[in-house]
Design a protein around this motif. Structure first.
Motif, PDB file in Angstrom:
ATOM      1  N   GLN A   1       0.849  -1.199   0.000  1.00  0.00           N
ATOM      2  CA  GLN A   1       0.000   0.000   0.000  1.00  0.00           C
ATOM      3  C   GLN A   1       0.881   1.245   0.000  1.00  0.00           C
ATOM      4  OE1 GLN A   1      -3.405  -0.886   0.486  1.00  0.00           O
ATOM      5  NE2 GLN A   1      -4.318   1.077   0.847  1.00  0.00           N
ATOM      6  N   LEU A   2       0.581   2.256  -0.925  1.00  0.00           N
ATOM      7  CA  LEU A   2       1.369   3.498  -0.962  1.00  0.00           C
ATOM      8  C   LEU A   2       1.056   4.357   0.255  1.00  0.00           C
ATOM      9  CD1 LEU A   2       1.357   4.709  -4.694  1.00  0.00           C
ATOM     10  CD2 LEU A   2       3.337   4.034  -3.304  1.00  0.00           C
ATOM     11  N   ARG A   3       2.129   4.798   0.918  1.00  0.00           N
ATOM     12  CA  ARG A   3       1.990   5.661   2.094  1.00  0.00           C
ATOM     13  C   ARG A   3       2.774   6.962   1.849  1.00  0.00           C
ATOM     14  NH1 ARG A   3      -2.137   3.446   5.026  1.00  0.00           N
ATOM     15  NH2 ARG A   3      -1.834   1.166   5.201  1.00  0.00           N
ATOM     16  N   LYS A   4       2.136   8.120   2.181  1.00  0.00           N
ATOM     17  CA  LYS A   4       2.811   9.414   1.992  1.00  0.00           C
ATOM     18  C   LYS A   4       4.000   9.538   2.938  1.00  0.00           C
ATOM     19  CE  LYS A   4      -1.287  11.961   0.491  1.00  0.00           C
ATOM     20  NZ  LYS A   4      -2.248  13.039   0.809  1.00  0.00           N
ATOM     21  N   SER A   5       5.109   9.988   2.393  1.00  0.00           N
ATOM     22  CA  SER A   5       6.298  10.251   3.210  1.00  0.00           C
ATOM     23  C   SER A   5       6.213  11.665   3.788  1.00  0.00           C
ATOM     24  CB  SER A   5       7.559  10.128   2.345  1.00  0.00           C
ATOM     25  OG  SER A   5       7.575  11.155   1.365  1.00  0.00           O
ATOM     26  N   ILE A   6       7.137  11.941   4.753  1.00  0.00           N
ATOM     27  CA  ILE A   6       7.200  13.305   5.301  1.00  0.00           C
ATOM     28  C   ILE A   6       7.475  14.302   4.182  1.00  0.00           C
ATOM     29  CG2 ILE A   6       8.547  14.844   6.776  1.00  0.00           C
ATOM     30  CD1 ILE A   6       8.821  12.574   8.756  1.00  0.00           C
ATOM     31  N   SER A   7       8.358  13.937   3.247  1.00  0.00           N
ATOM     32  CA  SER A   7       8.660  14.809   2.112  1.00  0.00           C
ATOM     33  C   SER A   7       7.402  15.082   1.293  1.00  0.00           C
ATOM     34  CB  SER A   7       9.739  14.172   1.233  1.00  0.00           C
ATOM     35  OG  SER A   7       9.975  14.949   0.069  1.00  0.00           O
ATOM     36  N   GLY A   8       6.586  14.063   1.070  1.00  0.00           N
ATOM     37  CA  GLY A   8       5.353  14.233   0.310  1.00  0.00           C
ATOM     38  C   GLY A   8       4.362  15.129   1.017  1.00  0.00           C
ATOM     39  N   MET A   9       4.242  14.937   2.361  1.00  0.00           N
ATOM     40  CA  MET A   9       3.309  15.767   3.126  1.00  0.00           C
ATOM     41  C   MET A   9       3.755  17.230   3.145  1.00  0.00           C
ATOM     42  SD  MET A   9       2.028  13.333   6.299  1.00  0.00           S
ATOM     43  CE  MET A   9       3.642  12.635   6.704  1.00  0.00           C
ATOM     44  N   GLU A  10       5.078  17.467   3.250  1.00  0.00           N
ATOM     45  CA  GLU A  10       5.587  18.840   3.224  1.00  0.00           C
ATOM     46  C   GLU A  10       5.299  19.501   1.878  1.00  0.00           C
ATOM     47  OE1 GLU A  10       9.686  18.358   4.165  1.00  0.00           O
ATOM     48  OE2 GLU A  10       9.376  18.590   6.338  1.00  0.00           O
ATOM     49  N   SER A  11       5.506  18.746   0.810  1.00  0.00           N
ATOM     50  CA  SER A  11       5.263  19.288  -0.525  1.00  0.00           C
ATOM     51  C   SER A  11       3.787  19.647  -0.710  1.00  0.00           C
ATOM     52  CB  SER A  11       5.701  18.276  -1.585  1.00  0.00           C
ATOM     53  OG  SER A  11       5.410  18.756  -2.879  1.00  0.00           O
ATOM     54  N   GLU A  12       2.891  18.760  -0.246  1.00  0.00           N
ATOM     55  CA  GLU A  12       1.463  19.037  -0.356  1.00  0.00           C
ATOM     56  C   GLU A  12       1.076  20.259   0.468  1.00  0.00           C
ATOM     57  OE1 GLU A  12      -1.145  15.870   0.508  1.00  0.00           O
ATOM     58  OE2 GLU A  12      -0.602  14.679  -1.259  1.00  0.00           O
ATOM     59  N   PHE A  13       1.667  20.418   1.648  1.00  0.00           N
ATOM     60  CA  PHE A  13       1.354  21.572   2.495  1.00  0.00           C
ATOM     61  C   PHE A  13       1.794  22.864   1.816  1.00  0.00           C
ATOM     62  CE2 PHE A  13       2.632  24.731   5.625  1.00  0.00           C
ATOM     63  CZ  PHE A  13       1.462  24.866   6.357  1.00  0.00           C
ATOM     64  N   ASP A  14       3.035  22.842   1.257  1.00  0.00           N
ATOM     65  CA  ASP A  14       3.540  24.048   0.586  1.00  0.00           C
ATOM     66  C   ASP A  14       2.651  24.431  -0.588  1.00  0.00           C
ATOM     67  OD1 ASP A  14       5.599  24.183   2.375  1.00  0.00           O
ATOM     68  OD2 ASP A  14       7.099  23.242   1.048  1.00  0.00           O
ATOM     69  N   SER A  15       2.227  23.458  -1.362  1.00  0.00           N
ATOM     70  CA  SER A  15       1.367  23.736  -2.510  1.00  0.00           C
ATOM     71  C   SER A  15       0.028  24.304  -2.059  1.00  0.00           C
ATOM     72  CB  SER A  15       1.147  22.463  -3.332  1.00  0.00           C
ATOM     73  OG  SER A  15       2.360  21.991  -3.880  1.00  0.00           O
ATOM     74  N   ALA A  16      -0.511  23.698  -1.003  1.00  0.00           N
ATOM     75  CA  ALA A  16      -1.795  24.174  -0.498  1.00  0.00           C
ATOM     76  C   ALA A  16      -1.676  25.593   0.052  1.00  0.00           C
ATOM     77  CB  ALA A  16      -2.314  23.224   0.587  1.00  0.00           C
ATOM     78  N   GLN A  17      -0.542  25.845   0.732  1.00  0.00           N
ATOM     79  CA  GLN A  17      -0.329  27.178   1.297  1.00  0.00           C
ATOM     80  C   GLN A  17      -0.219  28.221   0.183  1.00  0.00           C
ATOM     81  OE1 GLN A  17      -0.651  27.905   4.303  1.00  0.00           O
ATOM     82  NE2 GLN A  17       0.203  29.956   4.546  1.00  0.00           N
TER      83      GLN A  17
END
Length: 648
Positions: A44-60
């Motif tokens: 199962q694909l799980r988001k990494s810390i790097s992925g979560m940071e990238s998503e947060f920056d994009s959302a911000q």
């Protein structure tokens, strides 16, 4: 290596050491890997810390963009509201101006301002701009653009039928002019004065598009800002918008020495009796380009050359008319020509009287010691000019004591006004820079004075003085008893003398060699001020001088050194030129501007930058031949000079 056992997680989790190994690898990738996601031990694909940071920056970033867009939308909707509501002009900035709506604008130093959205309304101005400027924001050219915007007919805007076509005017507080028969023709032949009078009886304070037409009128209408058209007055055509419609444009000027401020003060100061200004320059100063200038023949390239008439709308003539209206209060413009010039009207002179009560303010009044000396004041509507009289009493019998009235003065004459009281009349002495000009009587029968009457006058005339110490001293002159002088006023005949010394085709070196008499007025006195615009012809390769900017630097400095030190000098640069052919011109107009700016800064002289004022415009619109300004170009130059002067 991974084992990938596929064991289920179960209630207590897997106890297999192989699954522990895989979990450890997965945690390392989750915490430290660069990919946005990794598969767990079950695939199962799980988001990494790097992925979560990238998503947060994009959302911000998306949230910030949405916020900015929302704010811009609010600002745009607010501006649209202002435009659709139409700006309401409420006057010049001053103390006590009441701003009750956000779409109301006022004018200050040639610019329009409205209340900032953060300013609580209604707001009453204090008149102290330094402390309340933050409460307002500049409108820029929006006041003009709102009148030109296509389809802007809602929210109280009405379509006005004027001269057979539709002209937009915002009439929120005026009755509808829809049925008014303005019937202006706009062909430059039929007189449209009555049409404009009828129009301005209803429509005022608006920007009105004349649709490119020329209107023959007795005098220019002043209750609206008229654009895109011309007025023909007394046989000469002027651009309709030479003053009002461009008043929001900030002046292009470099203030290195305060000379413009000094000129502005002089024009308004009666204690500087004469303000003489020479306009030094070439063909642009002469007035070439309007299409209605007088003949330039013969052109001797000297001060004896033919001059332009005062009626054409060159920048010098526009400036002359403006100064006459603003600073001489509409005094009659008396035109004459330069001695030796066969035709034209180089000189414009305005004169008017000012009565000054000679106590306090610019005057210092003292008296000798002793109880018998007195200064009292009386007031009466029958006293001309000041409605007051200062009684200088001296009862020191046998003692030559006196009162003293002192002030600084530039000029050649003034008039003393007296009330004649024969029973106690006395004498006074006039001193200029400490030198006595004589002792004068205030007795009845002297110089036509009549006993027990007011408004008797004596004129004192002398060679022109500059910033001289003037003193009026009372004198007993051997008489006994109480002696009094009933001094009503000093009357100054203020004179503004404006001389166009533009000579067609001359460069700075030629001016130095042959035309420096331009700094002397028609009476033989040194001009108080000179506005100098040279350099356009200095670009041309000469047969007896090297080309290039450096020669112009040398010549301009020598020109300033040769000019009279008593003349306050202001430098100015002309408009851009289309033809900058390097085979004809050794440098260009931008170089001319650079040299004049550099020399002005070095010498501490103000510099009016007409090059910058005109550089953003298509030369075909403002110049008649790619160099000489047309009527619009001359009016824009005049507007820049006027704004530079008024904002000084």
């Amino acid at each position: 290596m991974r084992y990938n056992t596929g064991n289920p997680v179960g209630t207590d989790g897997s106890s297999s050491p192989f699954d522990l190994h895989d979990n450890s690898a997965n945690i390392d990738l989750f915490a430290n890997g660069d990919e946005p996601a990794y598969p767990d031990r079950l695939g199962q694909l799980r988001k990494s810390i790097s992925g979560m940071e990238s998503e947060f920056d994009s959302a911000q970033a998306e949230r910030a963009a949405e916020f900015d867009a929302s704010q811009q939308d609010k600002e745009d909707r607010f501006n649209d509201f202002l435009v659709s509501s139409a700006y309401q002009f409420i006057g010049e900035y001053a103390s006590g101006l009441v701003v009750s709506e956000y779409n109301q604008i006022f004018q200050k130093d040639g610019q329009f301002y409205r209340a900032s959205p953060s300013t609580a309304l209604p707001y009453t101005t204090t008149g102290t701009w330094a402390s309340e400027s933050s409460k307002f924001i500049p409108v820029g050219d929006a006041a003009l653009r709102q009148e030109l915007a296509s389809g802007n007919t809602g929210s109280g805007a009405e379509m006005v039928e004027f001269a057979g076509r539709t002209v937009e005017a915002k009439l929120r507080d005026n009755p509808s002019p829809r049925d008014q028969p303005y019937s202006a023709v706009g062909d430059g032949v039929a007189n449209d004065s009555a049409a404009f009078t009828a129009f301005e009886a209803v429509v005022t304070g608006r920007v009105v598009d004349l649709s490119g037409r020329t209107h023959l009128v007795n005098s220019a209408p002043k209750k609206n800002a008229y654009i895109n058209g011309r007025f023909k007055i007394a046989g000469f055509t002027r651009n309709s918008s030479n003053i009002s419609a461009f008043s929001y444009q900030p002046p292009f000027v470099h203030r290195f020495g305060g000379q413009l401020s000094k000129l502005k003060v002089s024009l308004s100061n009666p204690l500087e009796q004469i303000t003489s200004v020479a306009f030094i320059g070439d063909s642009i100063t002469w007035g070439v380009g309007t299409g209605e200038e007088s003949t330039s023949s013969p052109n001797t390239a000297l001060l004896t050359a033919a001059r332009d008439d005062a009626g054409s709308y060159s920048w010098v003539n526009i400036l002359k008319k403006y100064i006459g209206e603003r600073y001489a209060f509409g005094a009659v413009q008396v035109n004459s020509n330069w001695a030796g010039s066969p035709s034209g009207q180089a000189i414009a002179q305005f004169s008017y009287n000012r009565f000054v009560f000679p106590r306090r303010g610019d005057f210092t009044v003292t008296q000798a010691a002793g109880g018998s000396m007195s200064i009292t004041e009386q007031y009466s509507t029958s006293i001309e000019g000041t409605r007051a009289v200062m009684i200088l009493g001296n009862g020191n019998a046998g003692v030559e004591s006196s009162h003293s009235i002192k002030f600084k003065f530039t000029g050649f004459s003034f008039v003393l006004g007296f009330t004649c009281q024969e029973s106690t009349a006395s004498y006074y002495e006039l001193l200029i820079n400490g030198v006595s000009q004589g002792v004068f009587s205030t007795h009845a029968g002297v110089d036509g004075f009549v006993n027990n009457t007011r408004n008797n006058y004596r004129t004192h005339t002398f060679a022109k003085v500059v910033n001289a110490d003037i003193e009026i001293k009372t004198r007993r002159n051997g008489e006994t008893g109480l002696r009094e002088i009933y001094l009503q006023s000093i009357k100054f005949n203020k004179v503004i003398n404006l001389i166009n010394q533009g000579i067609i085709g001359v460069a700075t070196r030629w001016y130095i060699n042959f035309n420096m008499g331009a700094f002397t007025d028609q009476y033989g006195s040194t001009c108080d001020y000179a506005i100098c615009q040279l350099g356009t012809n200095d670009r041309i390769f000469q047969s007896n001088a090297p080309g290039g900017m450096n020669q112009f630097v040398y010549d301009l400095k020598e020109f300033l050194d040769t000019a009279p030190a008593a003349t306050t000098k202001i430098l100015m640069c002309a408009n851009p030129a289309v033809n900058e052919d390097p085979t004809v011109y050794s440098f260009n107009m931008q170089d001319v501007r650079g040299v004049i700016t550099r020399v002005a800064k070095e010498r501490g002289l103000d510099m009016i930058d007409n090059y910058a004022a005109m550089s953003a415009l298509d030369p075909s619109i403002v110049a008649s031949d790619g160099l000489h300004p047309n009527i619009l170009g001359h009016s824009l130059i005049a507007r820049n000079i006027i704004n530079a002067l008024e904002s000084a």
